[in-house]
Design a protein around this motif. Sequence first.
Motif, mmCIF file in Angstrom:
data_model
loop_
_atom_site.group_PDB
_atom_site.id
_atom_site.type_symbol
_atom_site.label_atom_id
_atom_site.label_comp_id
_atom_site.label_asym_id
_atom_site.label_seq_id
_atom_site.Cartn_x
_atom_site.Cartn_y
_atom_site.Cartn_z
ATOM 1 N N GLU A 1 48.771 35.460 34.473
ATOM 2 C CA GLU A 1 48.279 36.436 35.588
ATOM 3 C C GLU A 1 48.997 37.756 35.177
ATOM 4 O O GLU A 1 49.878 37.889 34.701
ATOM 5 C CB GLU A 1 49.152 36.009 36.899
ATOM 6 N N GLU B 1 49.718 41.323 36.617
ATOM 7 C CA GLU B 1 50.328 42.299 37.390
ATOM 8 C C GLU B 1 50.498 43.752 37.033
ATOM 9 O O GLU B 1 51.086 43.736 35.691
ATOM 10 C CB GLU B 1 51.231 41.799 38.270
ATOM 11 N N HIS C 1 43.622 41.017 43.427
ATOM 12 C CA HIS C 1 44.111 41.359 44.812
ATOM 13 C C HIS C 1 45.176 42.399 44.729
ATOM 14 O O HIS C 1 45.823 42.429 43.716
ATOM 15 C CB HIS C 1 44.664 40.152 45.608
ATOM 16 N N GLU D 1 48.821 43.475 45.251
ATOM 17 C CA GLU D 1 50.136 42.819 45.402
ATOM 18 C C GLU D 1 51.285 43.427 46.438
ATOM 19 O O GLU D 1 50.796 44.358 46.903
ATOM 20 C CB GLU D 1 50.815 42.658 43.909
ATOM 21 N N GLU E 1 46.819 42.536 41.063
ATOM 22 C CA GLU E 1 46.952 41.503 40.393
ATOM 23 C C GLU E 1 45.531 40.899 39.893
ATOM 24 O O GLU E 1 44.568 40.773 40.819
ATOM 25 C CB GLU E 1 47.828 40.227 40.636
HETATM 26 MG MG MG Z 1 50.990 37.911 41.745
#
Ligand code: MG
Length: 465
Positions: free
Chosen positions: A144, A146, A205, A207, A214
């Motif tokens: 992921e 970020e 989206h 964060e 992210e």
């Molecule tokens: Mg996150």
Amino acid sequence: MGSRAAEQRQEARQLAARLSAEGVRNVALTWVDNAGIARVKTIPAERLAAAAERGIGMSPVFDVFTSDDAITASDHLGGPDGDLRLFPDLERVTTLAAQPGWAWAPADRYDQLGLPHPACQRQFARRMTERAAAAGLELRMGFETEWVVTRAPADHPSATGTDEPLDYPCTGPAYGMTRVVELSDYLRDVTEALSVQGIDVLQLHPEYAPGQFEVTTAPAGPVRAADDVVLVRETIRAVSVRHGLRASFAPSVVAGQVGNGCHLHLSLYRDGTSLHRTPDAPWGLAPDASAFLGGILGALPALLAIGCPSPASYLRLQPSHWAGVYQCWGVENREAALRLITGAPDDPDGGHAEVKTFDAAANPYLAVGAVIAAGLHGIESATRLPEPQTGDPGVLGVRERARRGIVRLPATLTEAADRLEKSAPLYEAMGEVLHGAVLAVRRAEEAHFAESEDDAIAAATRWRW
Ligand code: MG
Ligand code: GLU
């Protein structure tokens, strides 16, 4: 062998012709150092075939570079002597959507005789993937990403100043649609650039922290997943620059706030069948999956020196910040360092696990390789997952945590590096040269920031990754 070389040469020439037809002038060959920084050599596109055949020179001293560009030394590496060859992976050559005229390829590092460089992190990731395959296991992984976005200061667009006030281009609340509205062109350009480059975006989206977003991308084999996260990050950076913005992937952008994680998701398969969907098994986990995850859980204190490699990482690792700072696992528990995601029961690929603790200062190749090594060690030593934890361990009293057997993961880089130093399975998997170089870099990072306040550490590392 000769015909393979001829085939490769032919492939590289065709690729160079395609790149030239696409208007590509330059190719950036990246590899990631032990401090998590993507270092680069670039070549004109027409040199690609020659580079694929003979490699591009680069000093081995980068193995002991720290995140502030200082140079340390290990028993095996350091100093001005010697040379390595960077070989672009032709299968991953990608035309860059947000850097017109540029393409990118990840590189493997060999010595001048053509032997694998023992500290090549990408080959370490590949070796561990092959080791898993030899045990009949296939892994799918994904990181992921970020990041925090700020406006680039108009007078110094590329300034890396450490005490500038952060100017956020969006003001909306955490996870709020307002942020998406405020930055809709930018976010569209990020997803478009990624998808044009063949990265399958799953979600994007806002964060929690100011200016934080992210993006998650589709899982892939371990080496590809590590390549993908490099490409994703550099693409976000490039799109940001084109919008007059700057992207920070640093673990702690502002000390005391929620930081940037770079969680590693993984799922295990044997003969094409998910080991997370075993009928009648606890949590659907086949015994090997339970042992593999138990191995990761047990090795987490040492793995932190790989996945959380900067003193700044430990500013992020605060209880109750969804960063997973306790050595426990849980089913869909976002405060557990190892989170089991069961997904919808009818989703055949839904089941997987997430190492929440890691951040983007980590070298992703080291991260995937070390996690696989820990998991395989878990299988070899017939480890089992203990009972899962529910709720936030951070809100439990010290006694209750002790009763449940939950311990805090290392709270400093020194502690994590000590654990890595003593980890026999990780030493064996990485080999002396790579293990030694990683530890030397960790010790140098610790020493560099030993006297620094939290704010100064965050500020000094904010624009390094
Ligand atoms: Mg996150
Ligand atoms: N930003 C959090 C971290 O530091 C993670 C939030 C989330 O669960 O995605 O890891």
